[in-house]
Each structure stands twice: as C-alpha cells, then as structure tokens.
Design a protein around this motif. Sequence first.
Motif, PDB file in Angstrom:
ATOM      1  N   THR A 101       0.823  -1.209   0.000  1.00 55.15           N
ATOM      2  CA  THR A 101       0.000   0.000   0.000  1.00 55.15           C
ATOM      3  C   THR A 101       0.857   1.259   0.000  1.00 55.15           C
ATOM      4  OG1 THR A 101      -1.749  -1.145   1.188  1.00 55.15           O
ATOM      5  CG2 THR A 101      -1.791   1.267   1.269  1.00 55.15           C
ATOM      6  N   LEU A 102       1.870   1.291   0.864  1.00 54.22           N
ATOM      7  CA  LEU A 102       2.715   2.487   0.962  1.00 54.22           C
ATOM      8  C   LEU A 102       3.538   2.699  -0.304  1.00 54.22           C
ATOM      9  CD1 LEU A 102       3.906   2.188   4.668  1.00 54.22           C
ATOM     10  CD2 LEU A 102       2.351   3.907   3.707  1.00 54.22           C
ATOM     11  N   ARG A 104       2.742   1.754  -3.366  1.00 55.68           N
ATOM     12  CA  ARG A 104       1.806   2.220  -4.386  1.00 55.68           C
ATOM     13  C   ARG A 104       1.489   3.699  -4.162  1.00 55.68           C
ATOM     14  NH1 ARG A 104      -2.656  -1.298  -3.743  1.00 55.68           N
ATOM     15  NH2 ARG A 104      -1.259  -2.932  -4.433  1.00 55.68           N
ATOM     16  N   GLU A 105       1.314   4.086  -2.914  1.00 56.59           N
ATOM     17  CA  GLU A 105       1.041   5.490  -2.572  1.00 56.59           C
ATOM     18  C   GLU A 105       2.215   6.381  -2.988  1.00 56.59           C
ATOM     19  OE1 GLU A 105       1.048   7.606   1.641  1.00 56.59           O
ATOM     20  OE2 GLU A 105      -0.727   6.327   1.385  1.00 56.59           O
ATOM     21  N   TYR A 106       3.430   5.946  -2.707  1.00 59.10           N
ATOM     22  CA  TYR A 106       4.615   6.712  -3.097  1.00 59.10           C
ATOM     23  C   TYR A 106       4.683   6.873  -4.615  1.00 59.10           C
ATOM     24  CZ  TYR A 106       9.451   7.765  -4.232  1.00 59.10           C
ATOM     25  OH  TYR A 106      10.585   8.320  -4.776  1.00 59.10           O
ATOM     26  N   LYS A 109       2.321   9.465  -5.786  1.00 58.97           N
ATOM     27  CA  LYS A 109       2.776  10.831  -5.507  1.00 58.97           C
ATOM     28  C   LYS A 109       3.833  11.270  -6.512  1.00 58.97           C
ATOM     29  CE  LYS A 109       1.829  10.796  -0.558  1.00 58.97           C
ATOM     30  NZ  LYS A 109       2.421  10.822   0.788  1.00 58.97           N
TER      31      LYS A 109
END
Length: 121
Positions: A101-102, A104-106, A109
């Motif tokens: 999840t993190l 993919r979030e990065y 961004k």
Amino acid sequence: MSDPTPLAITLHRESRLLEVSFDDGSRFELPCEYLRVYSPSAEVRGHGPGQETLQLNKEDVTITAIDPVGNYGIKPTFSDGHDTGIYTWKLLYDLGRHYTTLWREYLGKVSAAGCSRKTGH
C-alpha cells in the motif's frame, strides 16, 4: 499486547534489501529505496502535517551503516548521506506490513508530481 521485536536484521548489500525477522514470525524484505523515501526524519516528514517532502532519485540508494538506538530501533546511514531517521521496531514492522500500500502510494505521488522514478523530473 506489546509491539513485535526484531529477532534478526540483515542487510543484503547486493540486492539492496534490509531483511527484518520479528518475534511474531513475520519477516520482511524492505528495499533501501523504500526505507529512504519513508524515512521518519524531519527532512522527509517535516515538522507537521502537510510539510512532507517528496523524495526523488533514490532508486540506487543503499544503506552503508546501521547503528542501534537504545533497545527500540536503528539509525541507518544511506549512501546519499541521509542519516537522521530513527526507525523504531514498530515503524519497521508497520513499513513491512503495509509495504504494498505504501509503495503504491509513493509511486502515485511521484506520478502526480509529474516525475518518474528514473529521472526525478
């Protein structure tokens, strides 16, 4: 319930992975780039909400040293000179559990900033 505690921390220099095994049976392989862009330092996170700084051009970063911090964490030194983030056992565990999840979030961004991981612009 107490937070999981690492049983072993192994730096794999060639593959640029930090392997962390916890006392609850969890084992995570965390890329150096991932650890660098999610550093808990003020340089990355800022001093409050909305002050985060997007980290770019960290694809080739490695960890050159790891120093213990009390009985609660480590302070890695990265090849780009960054050495101010203290990674508590809880943070390492959370980064491992939420890696997909993190990451993919990065990547989202980076894309939203009009950048790419390879060029940084």
